[in-house]
Write a protein that holds these residues in place. Structure first.
Motif, PDB file in Angstrom:
ATOM      1  N   PHE A 127      37.906  18.781 -17.278  1.00  0.00           N
ATOM      2  CA  PHE A 127      36.632  18.919 -17.982  1.00  0.00           C
ATOM      3  C   PHE A 127      36.417  20.336 -18.495  1.00  0.00           C
ATOM      4  N   ILE A 128      36.834  21.337 -17.732  1.00  0.00           N
ATOM      5  CA  ILE A 128      36.710  22.724 -18.192  1.00  0.00           C
ATOM      6  C   ILE A 128      37.602  22.953 -19.409  1.00  0.00           C
ATOM      7  N   ALA A 129      38.825  22.427 -19.381  1.00  0.00           N
ATOM      8  CA  ALA A 129      39.739  22.575 -20.523  1.00  0.00           C
ATOM      9  C   ALA A 129      39.183  21.874 -21.756  1.00  0.00           C
ATOM     10  N   ILE A 130      38.600  20.700 -21.578  1.00  0.00           N
ATOM     11  CA  ILE A 130      37.995  19.987 -22.712  1.00  0.00           C
ATOM     12  C   ILE A 130      36.834  20.790 -23.274  1.00  0.00           C
ATOM     13  N   PHE A 131      35.996  21.341 -22.410  1.00  0.00           N
ATOM     14  CA  PHE A 131      34.837  22.116 -22.865  1.00  0.00           C
ATOM     15  C   PHE A 131      35.276  23.361 -23.633  1.00  0.00           C
ATOM     16  N   ILE A 132      36.223  24.115 -23.087  1.00  0.00           N
ATOM     17  CA  ILE A 132      36.688  25.333 -23.763  1.00  0.00           C
ATOM     18  C   ILE A 132      37.384  24.978 -25.074  1.00  0.00           C
ATOM     19  N   VAL A 136      36.247  26.302 -28.809  1.00  0.00           N
ATOM     20  CA  VAL A 136      37.177  27.030 -29.674  1.00  0.00           C
ATOM     21  C   VAL A 136      37.426  26.248 -30.964  1.00  0.00           C
ATOM     22  N   GLY A 137      37.583  24.944 -30.864  1.00  0.00           N
ATOM     23  CA  GLY A 137      37.804  24.126 -32.060  1.00  0.00           C
ATOM     24  C   GLY A 137      36.600  24.122 -32.989  1.00  0.00           C
ATOM     25  N   LEU A 138      35.401  24.066 -32.424  1.00  0.00           N
ATOM     26  CA  LEU A 138      34.199  24.105 -33.261  1.00  0.00           C
ATOM     27  C   LEU A 138      34.056  25.444 -33.978  1.00  0.00           C
ATOM     28  N   ILE A 139      34.328  26.528 -33.273  1.00  0.00           N
ATOM     29  CA  ILE A 139      34.241  27.856 -33.895  1.00  0.00           C
ATOM     30  C   ILE A 139      35.286  27.987 -35.000  1.00  0.00           C
ATOM     31  N   ALA A 140      36.509  27.562 -34.711  1.00  0.00           N
ATOM     32  CA  ALA A 140      37.576  27.645 -35.714  1.00  0.00           C
ATOM     33  C   ALA A 140      37.265  26.775 -36.921  1.00  0.00           C
ATOM     34  N   GLY A 141      36.719  25.595 -36.686  1.00  0.00           N
ATOM     35  CA  GLY A 141      36.397  24.707 -37.794  1.00  0.00           C
ATOM     36  C   GLY A 141      35.200  25.170 -38.605  1.00  0.00           C
ATOM     37  N   TYR A 142      34.228  25.775 -37.940  1.00  0.00           N
ATOM     38  CA  TYR A 142      33.021  26.210 -38.647  1.00  0.00           C
ATOM     39  C   TYR A 142      33.302  27.426 -39.523  1.00  0.00           C
ATOM     40  N   PHE A 143      33.964  28.439 -38.949  1.00  0.00           N
ATOM     41  CA  PHE A 143      34.193  29.663 -39.715  1.00  0.00           C
ATOM     42  C   PHE A 143      35.419  29.562 -40.613  1.00  0.00           C
TER      43      PHE A 143
END
Length: 182
Positions: A127-132, A136-143
């Motif tokens: 669950f921690i790996a999924i959350f991190i 990271v994926g949301l930040i990379a996709g947004y910016f």
């Protein structure tokens, strides 16, 4: 090749291909998905894996009912039972199927009770790996752009360093990570 054989060949080719027409109902879509999942359950490896997983989880959940003794209860543990061979009878009358350790705890009971800790650690780390990874994926996709490339290289280096730690004879992974940064 006859037309009948061609139709059978194309039907077998598209056996698992799902097409969702616009007028398909949710029930029809769910029925097609159930067929795919039920086909996977026919594989003996899948069935054996599911049965093994359910056995391990049920042993962890019902450890106090399955284990012969409680290795954490000091009223049940006796120093007189220390280092018994597998199959010997303990002083409280139970059989130590895997023997006992130096403190007189039944090894089988310790393994069964230890399943709880192992499952908690495995699930929480997942669950921690999924959350991190999600963050990271949301930040990379947004910016996008530079941030996307930078974060992906950081993740690549992290993954490759874990491979290098587990397999120290392969230093080419690290050199590949450095090459990706150029």
């Amino acid at each position: 090749m006859s037309t009948n054989a061609q139709q059978n060949k194309s039907a077998n080719k598209n056996k698992y291909k799902i097409s969702y027409p616009l007028d398909a109902t949710i029930k029809e879509i769910k029925d097609k998905n159930k067929i795919i999942y039920l086909d996977k359950l026919k594989n003996p490896t899948t069935l054996i894996s599911i049965i093994l997983l359910l056995t391990i989880v049920s042993c962890a959940l019902f450890a106090n009912l399955i284990a012969p003794t409680n290795p954490y209860d000091l009223s049940e543990v006796s120093i007189l039972d220390s280092r018994l061979a597998p199959g010997e009878v303990m002083f409280n009358g139970t059989i130590a199927w895997l023997g006992t350790d130096g403190a007189g705890r039944d090894v089988l009971s310790a393994i069964i009770y230890g399943l709880r800790t192992s499952l908690i650690v495995a699930l929480s780390s997942a669950f921690i790996a999924i959350f991190i990874g999600l963050i990271v994926g949301l930040i990379a996709g947004y910016f996008g752009g530079f941030f996307d490339a930078f974060l992906m290289r950081v993740v690549d280096i992290q993954l490759l360093s874990l491979i290098h730690i587990s397999e120290p004879t392969r230093p080419l992974y690290i050199s590949y990570a450095v090459f990706c940064l150029k």
